[in-house]
Design an enzyme around this catalytic site. Structure first.
Site, PDB file in Angstrom:
ATOM      1  N   ASP A   8       0.964  -1.431   0.049  1.00 60.47           N
ATOM      2  CA  ASP A   8       0.227   0.148   0.233  1.00 60.47           C
ATOM      3  C   ASP A   8       0.470   0.999  -0.291  1.00 60.47           C
ATOM      4  O   ASP A   8       1.742   1.387  -0.151  1.00 60.47           O
ATOM      5  CB  ASP A   8      -1.098   0.032   1.311  1.00 60.47           C
ATOM      6  N   CYS A  65       3.166  -3.520   3.948  1.00 60.74           N
ATOM      7  CA  CYS A  65       2.158  -2.033   4.518  1.00 60.74           C
ATOM      8  C   CYS A  65       2.569  -1.225   5.383  1.00 60.74           C
ATOM      9  O   CYS A  65       4.045  -2.080   5.584  1.00 60.74           O
ATOM     10  CB  CYS A  65       0.593  -2.071   4.746  1.00 60.74           C
ATOM     11  N   THR A  67       1.860  -2.079   8.941  1.00 60.89           N
ATOM     12  CA  THR A  67       2.856  -2.784  10.221  1.00 60.89           C
ATOM     13  C   THR A  67       3.533  -4.446   9.747  1.00 60.89           C
ATOM     14  O   THR A  67       4.162  -5.500   9.874  1.00 60.89           O
ATOM     15  CB  THR A  67       2.123  -2.922  11.125  1.00 60.89           C
ATOM     16  N   HIS A  98       9.863 -24.083   8.435  1.00 58.86           N
ATOM     17  CA  HIS A  98       8.955 -25.065   9.474  1.00 58.86           C
ATOM     18  C   HIS A  98       7.625 -24.844   8.869  1.00 58.86           C
ATOM     19  O   HIS A  98       6.358 -25.627   9.014  1.00 58.86           O
ATOM     20  CB  HIS A  98       8.766 -25.000  10.635  1.00 58.86           C
ATOM     21  N   HIS A 133       7.518 -31.136   9.967  1.00 52.56           N
ATOM     22  CA  HIS A 133       6.423 -30.139   9.876  1.00 52.56           C
ATOM     23  C   HIS A 133       5.253 -30.080   8.234  1.00 52.56           C
ATOM     24  O   HIS A 133       4.859 -29.765   8.078  1.00 52.56           O
ATOM     25  CB  HIS A 133       7.511 -28.909   8.910  1.00 52.56           C
TER      26      HIS A 133
HETATM   27  C1  RB5 Z   1      -2.377   2.391   6.457  1.00 48.41           C
HETATM   28  O1  RB5 Z   1      -2.445   3.662   7.320  1.00 48.41           O
HETATM   29  C2  RB5 Z   1      -1.496   1.869   8.083  1.00 48.41           C
HETATM   30  O2  RB5 Z   1      -2.923   0.698   8.168  1.00 48.41           O
HETATM   31  C3  RB5 Z   1      -1.449  -0.077   6.382  1.00 48.41           C
HETATM   32  O3  RB5 Z   1      -0.228   0.626   6.143  1.00 48.41           O
HETATM   33  C4  RB5 Z   1      -1.010  -1.341   7.637  1.00 48.41           C
HETATM   34  O4  RB5 Z   1      -0.177  -1.205   8.708  1.00 48.41           O
HETATM   35  C5  RB5 Z   1      -2.445  -1.759   8.029  1.00 48.41           C
HETATM   36  O5  RB5 Z   1      -2.265  -2.788   8.662  1.00 48.41           O
END
Ligand code: RB5
Length: 147
Positions: A8, A65, A67, A98, A133
């Protein structure tokens, strides 16, 4: 090996850093977007990459993204996908050894480009160990067909 890669807006810059490692490792890839800095919805790119991998057209995927969490949750909704969120190197290796992971998820707001590049190297130079596994992964795959 063909790799589908997507992000994203939050993962756009890190995606470029990851792509430079894919080139270094001589790995074939297709960038499925986003190509824009404007805000977008990560499930749209998770779907593109996960469907590309689940269809067999691509052997592996990478999703980035902010996180890595949203991408991994969304990608794992697609039957046949084993998306692993790896924000450090040990997990990246174990996800292949695994779990036979087929999508690597990384958080661009969690790790810097240097660490992300090492994560990608660890992931793509590791393989599934099979053995004990294999049965566990088969049980994961069987969950796809449960109601
Ligand atoms: C976008 O602001 C953020 O929510 C996205 O990049 C991600 O971290 C979602 O899990």
């Amino acid at each position: 090996m063909k790799i589908a890669i997507g992000s994203d807006h939050g993962g756009l810059d890190l995606k470029e850093a990851v792509i430079s490692v894919l080139r270094e490792l001589n790995l074939e890839f297709e960038d499925m977007g986003t190509h824009e800095r404007s805000s977008c919805d990560y499930p749209d790119y998770a779907e593109k990459v996960a469907v590309a991998v689940a269809s067999g057209a691509f052997e592996q995927g990478i999703l980035i993204c902010g996180t890595g969490i949203g991408m991994s949750i969304a990608a794992n909704k697609v039957p046949g996908i084993r998306a692993a969120l790896c924000n450090e190197i040990f997990s990246a290796r174990m996800a292949r050894n695994h779990n036979d992971a087929n999508i690597l998820c990384i958080g661009a707001r969690v790790v810097g480009p240097g660490v992300a590049q090492e994560i990608v190297k660890a992931y793509f130079t590791s393989g599934f160990e099979g053995g004990r596994h294999a049965g566990r992964v088969a049980k994961i795959n069987a969950l796809d067909t449960r109601k």
